[in-house]
Design a protein around this motif. Structure first.
Motif, mmCIF file in Angstrom:
data_model
loop_
_atom_site.group_PDB
_atom_site.id
_atom_site.type_symbol
_atom_site.label_atom_id
_atom_site.label_comp_id
_atom_site.label_asym_id
_atom_site.label_seq_id
_atom_site.Cartn_x
_atom_site.Cartn_y
_atom_site.Cartn_z
ATOM 1 N N ARG A 195 -32.601 -58.789 22.758
ATOM 2 C CA ARG A 195 -32.993 -59.088 21.380
ATOM 3 C C ARG A 195 -32.770 -57.861 20.478
ATOM 4 O O ARG A 195 -32.297 -57.990 19.351
ATOM 5 C CB ARG A 195 -34.462 -59.529 21.322
ATOM 6 N N LEU A 227 -30.353 -57.915 17.215
ATOM 7 C CA LEU A 227 -30.823 -57.522 15.877
ATOM 8 C C LEU A 227 -30.043 -56.329 15.338
ATOM 9 O O LEU A 227 -29.759 -56.256 14.136
ATOM 10 C CB LEU A 227 -32.321 -57.221 15.913
ATOM 11 N N TYR A 229 -27.828 -56.425 11.860
ATOM 12 C CA TYR A 229 -28.021 -55.403 10.820
ATOM 13 C C TYR A 229 -26.689 -54.732 10.477
ATOM 14 O O TYR A 229 -26.314 -54.608 9.307
ATOM 15 C CB TYR A 229 -29.056 -54.393 11.322
ATOM 16 N N ARG A 239 -34.327 -56.430 5.158
ATOM 17 C CA ARG A 239 -35.074 -57.306 6.079
ATOM 18 C C ARG A 239 -34.515 -57.194 7.489
ATOM 19 O O ARG A 239 -35.269 -57.072 8.463
ATOM 20 C CB ARG A 239 -34.994 -58.753 5.580
ATOM 21 N N LEU A 240 -33.190 -57.171 7.618
ATOM 22 C CA LEU A 240 -32.564 -57.049 8.931
ATOM 23 C C LEU A 240 -32.841 -55.685 9.568
ATOM 24 O O LEU A 240 -33.071 -55.591 10.778
ATOM 25 C CB LEU A 240 -31.057 -57.293 8.830
ATOM 26 N N ALA A 249 -36.448 -55.689 10.844
ATOM 27 C CA ALA A 249 -36.572 -56.474 12.076
ATOM 28 C C ALA A 249 -36.014 -55.695 13.268
ATOM 29 O O ALA A 249 -36.641 -55.641 14.335
ATOM 30 C CB ALA A 249 -35.846 -57.815 11.925
ATOM 31 N N TYR A 250 -34.848 -55.077 13.087
ATOM 32 C CA TYR A 250 -34.241 -54.296 14.157
ATOM 33 C C TYR A 250 -35.140 -53.115 14.545
ATOM 34 O O TYR A 250 -35.414 -52.895 15.729
ATOM 35 C CB TYR A 250 -32.851 -53.803 13.739
ATOM 36 N N GLU A 254 -38.361 -52.643 14.077
ATOM 37 C CA GLU A 254 -39.626 -53.071 14.691
ATOM 38 C C GLU A 254 -39.416 -53.509 16.137
ATOM 39 O O GLU A 254 -40.207 -53.154 17.019
ATOM 40 C CB GLU A 254 -40.266 -54.202 13.875
ATOM 41 N N MET A 255 -38.354 -54.270 16.401
ATOM 42 C CA MET A 255 -38.096 -54.706 17.774
ATOM 43 C C MET A 255 -37.744 -53.513 18.654
ATOM 44 O O MET A 255 -38.157 -53.450 19.818
ATOM 45 C CB MET A 255 -36.988 -55.760 17.806
#
Length: 170
Positions: free
Chosen positions: A112, A116, A120, A143-144, A147-148, A150-151
């Motif tokens: 994942r 992500l 990005y 936003r991308l 997300a990247y 944070e993951m």
């Protein structure tokens, strides 16, 4: 080594000045080896310092309490006990709260993160085609990225859990 109030080394069989004042409140101190070393304001403030000070580099400065070997041993013992208690607490909590952390879930998380990251970078490449991207493209890129990142942070936290042995892996 005892120091009289006049800054003279007492009990050494000689009257060697231990220090003398310099401009700006600094002192020149004669160390154990006999060489003169400049101190900062910490000695001028009246506190006792044990150790050595070389201008530009601080080595082995500690208070008399910290120099006491039994106190140092108590501190070291306390910190070792805390490390053991923290390890035990982490093993208990992680084991109870994350029973499904295993090879498959860890690998799924790694994949994942890679997906992500690709999303990005793809959006960044697309946005680079225009010198003045619209605000929607900039918002989507932000936003991308979030997300990247944070993951990735979650993956790194899970990796630390495994490295430190908090999780029981089958």
């Amino acid at each position: 080594m005892a120091v009289s109030s006049g800054g003279i080394v007492a009990g050494s069989g000689r009257s060697t000045p231990l220090w003398h004042r310099r401009a700006g409140g600094a002192k020149l101190v004669r160390g154990r080896t006999g060489r003169r070393m400049e101190t900062g304001s910490s000695m001028a403030s009246g506190g006792k310092i044990i150790g050595e000070y070389a201008k530009g580099k601080v080595d082995k400065l500690m208070t008399a309490d910290a120099a006491d070997s039994s106190r140092s041993q108590r501190i070291r013992h306390f910190l070792e006990n805390m490390d053991a208690a923290i390890l035990e607490a982490n093993c208990e909590v992680i084991g109870r709260e994350l029973p499904n952390l295993n090879r498959d879930s860890f690998l799924r998380m790694a994949v994942r993160v890679a997906e992500l990251r690709a999303d990005y970078i793809r959006a960044g490449l697309k946005m680079s085609e225009s010198r003045h991207p619209d605000s929607a493209a900039v918002s989507d890129l932000a936003r991308l990225r979030a997300a990247y990142e944070e993951m990735l942070a979650v993956y790194e936290a899970a990796e630390r859990v495994i490295e430190r042995g908090y999780a029981k892996l089958g």
